[in-house]
Design a protein around this motif. Structure first.
Motif, mmCIF file in Angstrom:
data_model
loop_
_atom_site.group_PDB
_atom_site.id
_atom_site.type_symbol
_atom_site.label_atom_id
_atom_site.label_comp_id
_atom_site.label_asym_id
_atom_site.label_seq_id
_atom_site.Cartn_x
_atom_site.Cartn_y
_atom_site.Cartn_z
ATOM 1 N N LEU A 19 -1.944 3.905 -4.862
ATOM 2 C CA LEU A 19 -2.225 3.290 -6.165
ATOM 3 C C LEU A 19 -3.706 3.416 -6.535
ATOM 4 O O LEU A 19 -4.049 3.674 -7.691
ATOM 5 C CB LEU A 19 -1.803 1.819 -6.140
ATOM 6 C CG LEU A 19 -0.284 1.598 -6.017
ATOM 7 C CD1 LEU A 19 0.023 0.167 -5.607
ATOM 8 C CD2 LEU A 19 0.420 1.933 -7.322
ATOM 9 N N ARG A 24 -4.394 6.752 -7.877
ATOM 10 C CA ARG A 24 -3.917 6.884 -9.259
ATOM 11 C C ARG A 24 -4.916 6.234 -10.225
ATOM 12 O O ARG A 24 -5.244 6.794 -11.267
ATOM 13 C CB ARG A 24 -2.535 6.229 -9.385
ATOM 14 C CG ARG A 24 -1.898 6.483 -10.721
ATOM 15 C CD ARG A 24 -0.484 5.974 -10.809
ATOM 16 N NE ARG A 24 -0.107 5.947 -12.209
ATOM 17 C CZ ARG A 24 0.515 6.933 -12.840
ATOM 18 N NH1 ARG A 24 0.852 8.018 -12.200
ATOM 19 N NH2 ARG A 24 0.798 6.837 -14.114
ATOM 20 N N ARG A 25 -5.416 5.039 -9.844
ATOM 21 C CA ARG A 25 -6.420 4.375 -10.697
ATOM 22 C C ARG A 25 -7.671 5.234 -10.811
ATOM 23 O O ARG A 25 -8.251 5.381 -11.884
ATOM 24 C CB ARG A 25 -6.804 3.004 -10.116
ATOM 25 C CG ARG A 25 -5.758 1.933 -10.246
ATOM 26 C CD ARG A 25 -6.338 0.534 -10.037
ATOM 27 N NE ARG A 25 -6.969 0.346 -8.740
ATOM 28 C CZ ARG A 25 -6.322 0.021 -7.634
ATOM 29 N NH1 ARG A 25 -5.013 -0.140 -7.650
ATOM 30 N NH2 ARG A 25 -6.974 -0.143 -6.493
ATOM 31 N N ASP A 79 -7.112 8.183 -13.079
ATOM 32 C CA ASP A 79 -7.098 7.751 -14.478
ATOM 33 C C ASP A 79 -8.511 7.472 -14.981
ATOM 34 O O ASP A 79 -8.846 7.744 -16.126
ATOM 35 C CB ASP A 79 -6.235 6.486 -14.640
ATOM 36 C CG ASP A 79 -4.740 6.812 -14.590
ATOM 37 O OD1 ASP A 79 -4.387 7.969 -14.887
ATOM 38 O OD2 ASP A 79 -3.940 5.923 -14.264
ATOM 39 N N ASP A 116 -1.508 0.257 -10.291
ATOM 40 C CA ASP A 116 -2.408 1.194 -10.978
ATOM 41 C C ASP A 116 -2.971 0.566 -12.257
ATOM 42 O O ASP A 116 -3.673 1.219 -13.011
ATOM 43 C CB ASP A 116 -1.682 2.506 -11.309
ATOM 44 C CG ASP A 116 -0.484 2.299 -12.212
ATOM 45 O OD1 ASP A 116 0.110 1.202 -12.139
ATOM 46 O OD2 ASP A 116 -0.125 3.214 -12.975
ATOM 47 N N GLU A 164 5.666 5.289 -9.593
ATOM 48 C CA GLU A 164 5.351 5.485 -10.992
ATOM 49 C C GLU A 164 6.221 4.651 -11.910
ATOM 50 O O GLU A 164 5.863 4.395 -13.028
ATOM 51 C CB GLU A 164 5.501 6.961 -11.336
ATOM 52 C CG GLU A 164 4.561 7.798 -10.499
ATOM 53 C CD GLU A 164 4.145 9.060 -11.200
ATOM 54 O OE1 GLU A 164 4.965 9.617 -11.927
ATOM 55 O OE2 GLU A 164 2.996 9.466 -11.024
#
Length: 733
Positions: free
Chosen positions: A242, A245-246, A249, A457, A731
């Protein structure tokens, strides 16, 4: 222990080590395919030396597979059918209770010889009831005797904690233990995902040691060491996924969106007939700060039912429109999309009529886009989006289609996130020239740890204050079977509310035009055995009986969209007094004049769902009433759940109760295939501290080394977690 001539590789198919027959059962019944899978199939509990597994507890485990350790008290063969049939009855005891074992037919001789009075053994089977007595029919057993062939088992029993594995009918716990013995040597090959500094700093044992200790502990301290370590693995690897993913982004570019002074947002705020709650103001500030940055906002807005999330989202959308961008709101159903469109245009008034006669100079167009719209209206909506004429669009999945183009998409608001996968979220976001900002909303309160695990996330904001003027909701359980006059009184209450100018919902679990569900074998009582109550049946009964003469209508998911909208519009306008519906009204339906809700077969709904449904009443100034109708017995777990809902209006408290009462995997959402496979040791509610610490550590590790170049072991563990199935789980959120 199996001899170590062959140490299976961790990814080796179990067929090679255990043979095709056993491997097939492990794969089909327990989802275990490789040596590594089997090493991660942890014991459920441990039988201690001299501990006789309590037979007294079996009354709560009817129809479950159990393993007990006990001593044979007596054994006798009985004949029936004039001596043609034989039955062996064995009574076993453990000091806390007695249990009968039965064997029939030709299969009675071997157990009769093995299970002599005084013999100690492990027994496994399905707990049944016969003549009001508990029994195991044809159980598998493993004597813990002292003859040569049993010496190993006896030694194991004398010197160790016996692991009791989650088992199945075709493979008892002790057979699984022997399978684990065969792959245990390969635990030495396990790659440790935790960075050394983290492991040592937290005093955790190495992975190999943890695997050996969880399967073959010498002491209770071994089990505790292993559990702590394995929980950390699960929490940390998930949080690293996670955090990455953060991080990814945060590297994306985005257009900062700052509201223009004296613009649309200021004009909207100026005409608000009330003051925003403190919570709404705080959350709005967090959102506006995010919108002003040059990387995309990723925020989860959790708000109790009726806490004013839509108002917060609308102000964020207006801020984006103010500086030339567009905002899209994605709703899970047409009913909800239409409802949002209606309430947003009402809140904005002439500001929602930009470019129209009588509209405000500062206004913008607010368009609706759903699958069932007519061609001409749809074409106009698409045109308004591509030219930028419409600053705000509200729609269903129809927004995601290829032909939908935006002039400049700056913000995506996703309502009721748990109904959408990230693929859908991302498909809409990909329509921006640069990644738009993202605000995800949910009215389902989520305990902090679940938010960190499932929505890891996203940054989280919580609205837990109700706007001024909202009324409290009284909730009562109506025991329809024990006290039928309570149900009669419930319908009288509905009639009284309608006569006082208010409206009512009646919710049922089923529509009623589908095939009757198959009856279940086991049940809490008769209420479980009959089919769930249905909208069409209950509506007919009410119009003929207790609510005769009142305008009653039905609403359910299989109705034509135009009919659904027509019913909702007439209910909102007050023409329809009683709406008999399925859970299609669970989220977003806002009719402030509705004051009472009757939920039929309430025991068939989850705790959080009941809380959601209840939030549809008491939305105006008159107090709300929610009646939970159930035929369940007062002492049943289902009634305890309903009592919990009646006792509190705190959604976060209820979501904890919900999580404690259900299996972890069920709660973390429908897209759970991944979680089942990855959360074996971690309990999301109990291990709050581990999850919070793992999130901090993961964020630190990823910030220092986003590609995990210096941590090959962690990369391997991450690849194993993120196979396709689990990628989807992460997700889906």
């Amino acid at each position: 222990m199996v001899c170590n001539e062959h140490v299976p590789a961790l990814d080796e198919d179990l067929k090679k080590t255990l043979g095709p027959a056993t491997a097939k059962v492990l794969a089909e019944q327990l989802g275990l395919h490789t040596a590594l899978d089997l090493l991660h199939h942890y014991p459920r509990r441990y039988a201690e030396r001299g501990e006789l597994t309590s037979l007294a507890e079996l009354a709560d485990q009817i129809d479950e597979h159990v393993t007990v350790v006990a001593q044979v008290a007596d054994a006798r063969i009985l004949t029936f059918n004039g001596g043609r049939g034989k039955r062996l009855e064995v009574t076993i005891t453990d000091g806390s209770g007695r249990l009968q074992l039965v064997f029939f037919g030709a299969g009675v001789h071997k157990p009769h010889k093995d299970l002599l009075p005084g013999t100690r053994a492990m027994f496994a089977g399905k707990v049944g009831m016969f003549n009001r007595k508990l029994q195991l029919s044809h159980p598998a057993y493993e004597p813990l005797g002292a003859d040569a062939s049993d010496r190993d088992a006896a030694t194991a029993f004398a010197n160790q904690l016996i692991p009791i594995y989650p088992a199945c009918a075709k493979l008892e716990s002790w057979k699984i233990a022997k399978c684990v013995d065969a792959v245990l040597p390969s635990a030495r090959e396990a790659v440790d995902p935790l960075p050394d500094a983290l492991r040592e700093g937290r005093g955790l044992v190495p992975l190999t040691e943890a695997l050996l200790k969880i399967h073959r502990p010498a002491t209770k301290a071994d089990i505790e060491d292993a559990r702590q370590r394995l929980k950390w693995d699960e929490a940390f690897v998930l949080q690293v996924a996670l955090a990455r993913r953060r991080h990814a982004d945060s590297q994306l570019p985005a257009v900062p969106r700052r509201p223009a002074p004296g613009g649309l947002l200021d004009a909207f705020d100026a005409k608000l007939p009330f003051t925003l709650t403190e919570g709404q103001q705080t959350v709005s500030r967090e959102i506006f700060d995010d919108l002003a940055t040059d990387h995309p906002m990723h925020r989860l807005l959790q708000g109790e039912v009726g806490s004013g999330k839509t108002m917060v989202a609308l102000r964020a959308m207006l801020a984006v429109v103010d500086c030339g961008g567009q905002a899209a709101m994605l709703a899970p159903t047409e009913v909800l999309a239409q409802q949002h469109h209606r309430s947003i245009t009402e809140m904005m008034g002439e500001l929602a009529e930009g470019g129209m006669l009588g509209g405000s100079d500062q206004g913008t167009k607010v368009v609706l886009l759903t699958g069932s719209m007519g061609t001409a209206v749809r074409r106009q909506a698409l045109l308004d989006l591509v030219t930028g004429e419409a600053g705000i669009v509200i729609g269903t999945h129809a927004l995601i289609e290829d032909k939908v183009q935006f002039h400049d998409l700056g913000l995506v608001v996703v309502d009721e996130q748990h109904r959408f996968g990230v693929e859908q979220r991302d498909a809409l976001r990909s329509k921006g020239k640069q990644p738009p900002h993202l605000l995800v909303m949910t009215a389902t309160p989520i305990p902090r740890t679940v938010a960190m695990t499932v929505f890891g996330d996203l940054e989280t904001s919580v609205l837990d204050q109700l706007p001024a003027g909202r009324s409290p909701i009284a909730t009562h359980v109506v025991p329809a079977k024990d006290k039928p006059h309570f149900l009669t009184r419930a319908w009288e209450r509905v009639r009284e509310e309608v006569e006082n100018g208010h409206q009512a919902y009646v919710v049922c679990p089923r529509i009623g035009d589908e095939e009757e569900p198959k009856k279940k074998g086991s049940a809490e009582d008769d209420a479980e055995r009959r089919p769930p109550l249905a909208v069409l049946d209950i509506a007919a009964q009410l119009t003929r009986g207790p609510l005769a003469g009142l305008p009653v209508e039905v609403l359910h998911g299989r109705m034509d969209p135009a009919d659904k909208d027509d019913v909702m519009r007439r209910f909102a306008a007050g023409e329809v007094k009683v709406l008999v519906a399925t859970t299609v009204i669970e989220v977003g339906v806002n009719v402030p004049n509705s004051t009472v809700m009757v939920i039929m077969d309430a025991d068939r709904f989850g705790v959080s769902q009941l809380h959601q449904l209840r939030g549809r009443v008491g939305r105006g100034s008159a107090p709300g009433l929610c009646l939970l109708v159930s035929e369940m017995h007062e002492a049943s777990p289902a009634r305890a759940r309903l009592a919990a809902v009646a006792a509190t209006l705190d959604g976060f408290e209820l979501s904890r109760i919900d999580l404690e009462q259900r299996r972890e995997g069920d709660v973390l959402g429908q897209a759970q295939s991944g979680v089942r496979s990855s959360l074996r040791m971690l309990a999301v509610i109990e291990d709050e501290e581990v999850i919070a610490q793992a999130r901090e550590e993961a964020t630190r590790v990823v910030a220092a080394d986003p590609g995990l170049e210096r941590l090959p072991g962690l990369r391997v563990a991450l690849d194993a977690l993120l196979d396709t199935e689990r990628e989807q789980y992460l997700e889906k959120g």
